[in-house]
Design a protein around this motif. Structure first.
Motif, short mmCIF file in Angstrom:
data_model
loop_
_atom_site.label_atom_id
_atom_site.label_comp_id
_atom_site.label_asym_id
_atom_site.label_seq_id
_atom_site.Cartn_x
_atom_site.Cartn_y
_atom_site.Cartn_z
N ASN A 255 -11.77 66.19 62.01
CA ASN A 255 -12.31 67.52 62.30
C ASN A 255 -11.46 68.61 61.65
N TYR A 256 -10.14 68.45 61.70
CA TYR A 256 -9.23 69.42 61.10
C TYR A 256 -9.50 69.52 59.59
N PRO B 155 -4.06 68.76 50.20
CA PRO B 155 -2.95 68.26 49.38
C PRO B 155 -2.22 67.10 50.06
N SER B 156 -1.80 66.15 49.24
CA SER B 156 -1.08 64.97 49.74
C SER B 156 0.43 65.09 49.57
N GLY B 157 0.86 66.01 48.70
CA GLY B 157 2.28 66.13 48.37
C GLY B 157 2.62 65.42 47.08
N ASN B 158 1.67 64.69 46.50
CA ASN B 158 1.89 64.00 45.23
C ASN B 158 1.48 64.83 44.02
N GLU B 159 0.96 66.02 44.25
CA GLU B 159 0.49 66.86 43.16
C GLU B 159 1.66 67.48 42.40
N TRP C 161 6.56 72.73 49.76
CA TRP C 161 5.33 72.06 50.15
C TRP C 161 5.50 71.48 51.55
N THR C 162 4.44 71.59 52.33
CA THR C 162 4.42 71.02 53.66
C THR C 162 3.01 70.49 53.92
N PRO C 163 2.86 69.41 54.68
CA PRO C 163 1.53 68.88 54.97
C PRO C 163 0.67 69.89 55.74
N GLY C 164 -0.64 69.78 55.58
CA GLY C 164 -1.53 70.58 56.41
C GLY C 164 -2.43 71.55 55.68
N GLY C 165 -2.21 71.77 54.38
CA GLY C 165 -3.11 72.63 53.63
C GLY C 165 -2.76 74.11 53.63
#
Length: 116
Positions: free
Chosen positions: A6-7, A88-92, A100-104
């Motif tokens: 959902n997020y 984003p996965s952090g691999n970009e 960079w941090t997870p979550g968009g």
């Protein structure tokens, strides 16, 4: 898992009306080739540009770009129909430690982002 789904669905729904990218120079060729490129909803780009008020350093901070990364004459690229949009996965390329941090959302600026 449903909550995470959902997020992601909710986050990506903000990008349906097209996306924008702010770069140091005009692109040559196709955007988003390889590991992808960071983008934001067009309306968010409008807000970020307004917040920066011509200050490239502030724009870099909001977007989580290394100081000097946008050069002195940055450009905005609008992409009306982005393909393969994802969180984003952090691999970009550009997902630097500390920026960079997870979550968009960008770090430290907290600007909504996705990858195409």
């Amino acid at each position: 898992m449903l909550q995470e789904s959902n997020y992601i669905d909710n986050h990506l729904s903000y990008f349906q009306d097209g996306v924008a990218k702010i770069k140091s120079k005009a692109p040559v060729g196709q955007e988003g080739v390889g590991l992808g490129t960071f983008v934001m909803p067009k309306s968010v780009a409008d807000d970020v540009i307004k917040q920066a008020n011509g200050d490239i350093a502030k724009l870099e901070s909001l977007l989580g770009v290394n100081p000097g990364g946008l050069g002195t004459n940055s450009v905005r690229v609008d992409i009306p129909n982005p393909k393969n949009i994802r969180i984003p996965s952090g691999n970009e390329a550009g997902a630097w430690p500390g920026y960079w941090t997870p979550g968009g959302y960008t770090k430290p600026g907290g600007v909504m982002e996705a990858v195409i």
